[in-house]
Design an enzyme around this catalytic site. Structure first.
Site, PDB file in Angstrom:
ATOM      1  N   GLY A 129       0.802  -1.220   0.000  1.00 20.29           N
ATOM      2  CA  GLY A 129       0.000   0.000   0.000  1.00 20.29           C
ATOM      3  C   GLY A 129       0.831   1.264   0.000  1.00 20.29           C
ATOM      4  O   GLY A 129       0.601   2.173  -0.807  1.00 20.29           O
ATOM      5  N   ASP A 148      10.525  -7.021  -1.556  1.00 25.92           N
ATOM      6  CA  ASP A 148       9.278  -7.625  -1.085  1.00 25.92           C
ATOM      7  C   ASP A 148       9.351  -9.115  -1.381  1.00 25.92           C
ATOM      8  O   ASP A 148       9.865  -9.510  -2.417  1.00 25.92           O
ATOM      9  CB  ASP A 148       8.064  -7.006  -1.790  1.00 25.92           C
ATOM     10  CG  ASP A 148       6.798  -7.101  -0.945  1.00 25.92           C
ATOM     11  OD1 ASP A 148       6.462  -8.218  -0.514  1.00 25.92           O
ATOM     12  OD2 ASP A 148       6.161  -6.055  -0.699  1.00 25.92           O
ATOM     13  N   SER A 177      -6.859  -9.324  -2.821  1.00 31.66           N
ATOM     14  CA  SER A 177      -7.254  -8.359  -1.781  1.00 31.66           C
ATOM     15  C   SER A 177      -6.279  -7.187  -1.660  1.00 31.66           C
ATOM     16  O   SER A 177      -6.514  -6.262  -0.895  1.00 31.66           O
ATOM     17  CB  SER A 177      -7.378  -9.064  -0.434  1.00 31.66           C
ATOM     18  OG  SER A 177      -6.108  -9.478   0.007  1.00 31.66           O
ATOM     19  N   LEU A 195      -5.524  -5.292  -4.292  1.00 29.26           N
ATOM     20  CA  LEU A 195      -5.775  -4.354  -5.386  1.00 29.26           C
ATOM     21  C   LEU A 195      -6.613  -3.145  -4.969  1.00 29.26           C
ATOM     22  O   LEU A 195      -6.643  -2.138  -5.669  1.00 29.26           O
ATOM     23  CB  LEU A 195      -6.462  -5.086  -6.551  1.00 29.26           C
ATOM     24  CG  LEU A 195      -5.680  -6.302  -7.104  1.00 29.26           C
ATOM     25  CD1 LEU A 195      -6.501  -7.039  -8.134  1.00 29.26           C
ATOM     26  CD2 LEU A 195      -4.349  -5.860  -7.711  1.00 29.26           C
ATOM     27  N   GLN A 196      -7.275  -3.229  -3.825  1.00 29.47           N
ATOM     28  CA  GLN A 196      -8.101  -2.132  -3.314  1.00 29.47           C
ATOM     29  C   GLN A 196      -7.251  -0.914  -2.947  1.00 29.47           C
ATOM     30  O   GLN A 196      -7.750   0.186  -2.800  1.00 29.47           O
ATOM     31  CB  GLN A 196      -8.913  -2.686  -2.120  1.00 29.47           C
ATOM     32  CG  GLN A 196      -9.440  -1.705  -1.101  1.00 29.47           C
ATOM     33  CD  GLN A 196      -8.637  -1.747   0.181  1.00 29.47           C
ATOM     34  OE1 GLN A 196      -7.471  -2.127   0.181  1.00 29.47           O
ATOM     35  NE2 GLN A 196      -9.251  -1.339   1.285  1.00 29.47           N
ATOM     36  N   ARG A 197      -5.940  -1.079  -2.799  1.00 30.76           N
ATOM     37  CA  ARG A 197      -5.088   0.049  -2.407  1.00 30.76           C
ATOM     38  C   ARG A 197      -3.678   0.018  -3.011  1.00 30.76           C
ATOM     39  O   ARG A 197      -3.033   1.051  -3.094  1.00 30.76           O
ATOM     40  CB  ARG A 197      -4.967   0.108  -0.873  1.00 30.76           C
ATOM     41  CG  ARG A 197      -4.266  -1.094  -0.294  1.00 30.76           C
ATOM     42  CD  ARG A 197      -4.539  -1.296   1.184  1.00 30.76           C
ATOM     43  NE  ARG A 197      -3.863  -2.512   1.633  1.00 30.76           N
ATOM     44  CZ  ARG A 197      -4.279  -3.736   1.401  1.00 30.76           C
ATOM     45  NH1 ARG A 197      -5.391  -3.943   0.751  1.00 30.76           N
ATOM     46  NH2 ARG A 197      -3.586  -4.781   1.812  1.00 30.76           N
ATOM     47  N   ASP A 239       4.622  -3.359   7.165  1.00 28.97           N
ATOM     48  CA  ASP A 239       3.400  -3.395   7.958  1.00 28.97           C
ATOM     49  C   ASP A 239       3.589  -4.152   9.261  1.00 28.97           C
ATOM     50  O   ASP A 239       2.633  -4.601   9.854  1.00 28.97           O
ATOM     51  CB  ASP A 239       2.277  -4.044   7.138  1.00 28.97           C
ATOM     52  CG  ASP A 239       2.667  -5.458   6.702  1.00 28.97           C
ATOM     53  OD1 ASP A 239       3.802  -5.875   6.997  1.00 28.97           O
ATOM     54  OD2 ASP A 239       1.838  -6.128   6.077  1.00 28.97           O
ATOM     55  N   CYS A 283      -3.151  -4.642   9.165  1.00 25.17           N
ATOM     56  CA  CYS A 283      -4.193  -4.230   8.231  1.00 25.17           C
ATOM     57  C   CYS A 283      -5.032  -5.423   7.782  1.00 25.17           C
ATOM     58  O   CYS A 283      -6.233  -5.295   7.553  1.00 25.17           O
ATOM     59  CB  CYS A 283      -3.590  -3.550   7.008  1.00 25.17           C
ATOM     60  SG  CYS A 283      -2.955  -1.909   7.377  1.00 25.17           S
ATOM     61  N   CYS A 313     -10.231 -19.406  12.535  1.00 23.97           N
ATOM     62  CA  CYS A 313     -10.742 -18.090  12.922  1.00 23.97           C
ATOM     63  C   CYS A 313     -11.181 -17.398  11.636  1.00 23.97           C
ATOM     64  O   CYS A 313     -11.594 -18.058  10.684  1.00 23.97           O
ATOM     65  CB  CYS A 313      -9.690 -17.296  13.696  1.00 23.97           C
ATOM     66  SG  CYS A 313      -8.177 -17.010  12.759  1.00 23.97           S
TER      67      CYS A 313
END
Ligand code: ZN
Length: 367
Positions: free
Chosen positions: A40, A61, A68, A70-72, A129, A187, A332
């Site tokens: 992000g 990285d 999930s 791609l939203q940011r 993160d 996140c 969970c």
């Protein structure tokens, strides 16, 4: 190398700024920046630095692009799901600016490789993160004498500062101790507004360009807080701590340490079972004993039939309800809390435990 005629044309809006000029643009071209994390924050940092003409960008990285993300994580395209993040990001950067050199490190930054990688760059910017990597980046930068432009995000809030300048404080001056493991959700667990890393990452890129060109007032000794819901910026001033174990007068940290041990975030090793394997067992009537460690409110999303709900915080007192001699699958929401529960249960003598990979989300996605 001097700026070419094409480059002078490309960076005209920079060079007409008296604060930057051709001289400043040349500094930007000569600069090299390591971006830790291509998610992000790394996305806007890398894209703006590439567009601005930073000559050499390093991307580190270990992850692959997930749906999930791609939203940011705007550097990655839908077609690159499943591809290494560094390779996906490089393609976008090269498309943005063919004049830049990109170095890829398709790996995790660790205490073993950090100093070697960081020494190849002038400036480091941290878009990771997790706390273990933040302390690692901080210490490696202080030891190597590199500036670290730091950003972090969660839900609707972001933070930013510049660490590791000659006179300024470091991350440890601000946060001497990491938080208790598990008290600050990531996140992935807590969520993040998609635009938020765009704001914070763009501010990090701004500070990087200011460091390279030496213009303006750097964000050293100041922690900038951004609250997206209230649309407010606030600032906390902090000082270099003379007793800081990393950048203080008599530093105890002169080489890199074990950051997972320091943060209490050692990876939990569990035996895993995938949602489709579990489904197959169900169909063959070989269903294992299921323990759902989510909170009661989360059960609204749905449940796996026959599962026993013991919220994570009750596991200690209700452990006797979980059979020791049977195969048990713990799940969970996403598979992170369940891994911690398994770690705890293994210490209590359980041996036949499996963690449902991806948690209930993965099960639900099977339909
Ligand atoms: Zn310090």
């Amino acid at each position: 190398m001097s700026l070419t005629r094409e480059e002078l044309e490309r960076y005209k809006r920079h060079t007409i700024l008296p604060e930057i000029g051709v001289e400043g643009q040349q500094k930007i071209k000569n600069a090299s920046v390591l971006i830790v994390g291509t998610g992000g924050l790394g996305s806007p940092i890398a894209m703006y630095l590439a567009a601005s003409g930073v000559g050499h960008i390093g991307l580190i990285d270990f992850d692959v692009v997930d749906e999930s993300n791609l939203q940011r994580q705007i550097i990655h395209k839908s077609g690159n799901v499943g591809i290494s993040k560094t390779i996906s990001a490089e393609a976008t950067l090269k498309e943005l600016n063919p004049y830049l050199k990109v170095s890829l490190f398709n790996m995790a930054l660790t205490a073993d490789n950090a100093l070697d990688i960081i020494k190849q760059f002038d400036i480091v910017t941290d878009g990771t993160d997790n706390f273990a990597t933040r302390y690692l980046v901080n210490d490696a930068c202080v030891i190597s004498g590199k500036v670290n432009v730091f950003g972090s995000i969660r839900q609707f809030e972001g933070q930013l500062s510049v660490f590791g300048t000659k006179e300024g404080p470091c991350y440890r001056c601000l946060f001497p101790e990491p938080p208790e493991p598990g008290t600050v959700p990531s996140c992935a667990d807590a969520g993040v507004m998609g635009v938020l890393p765009g704001v914070i990452g763009t501010l990090q890129a701004t500070e990087v360009i200011k460091q390279i060109t030496g213009i303006g007032e750097p964000l050293t000794g100041r922690l900038l807080n951004y609250d997206a819901l209230g649309m407010r910026f606030s600032e906390v001033k902090f000082m270099k701590d003379p007793d800081c174990p990393c950048c203080g007068d008599n530093p105890a940290i002169t080489e890199l340490i074990d950051y997972d041990a320091f943060c209490g975030t050692q990876q939990v090793l569990t035996a895993d079972i995938t949602a489709s394997e579990l489904k197959e067992m169900h169909m063959k009537n070989e269903a294992p004993f299921l323990v759902d460690v989510r909170e009661p409110a989360e059960l609204l999303q749905g449940e796996i039939k026959g599962a026993l709900n013991i919220p994570m915080r009750e596991v200690q007192v209700r452990m006797h309800e979980i059979p020791k001699e049977q195969t048990v699958v713990v799940y969970c929401h996403l598979g992170i809390r369940s891994a911690h529960v398994i770690e705890y249960l293994v210490k209590q003598g359980y041996t036949k435990l499996f963690n449902l990979t991806g948690g209930y989300d993965a099960w639900e996605s099977l339909g």
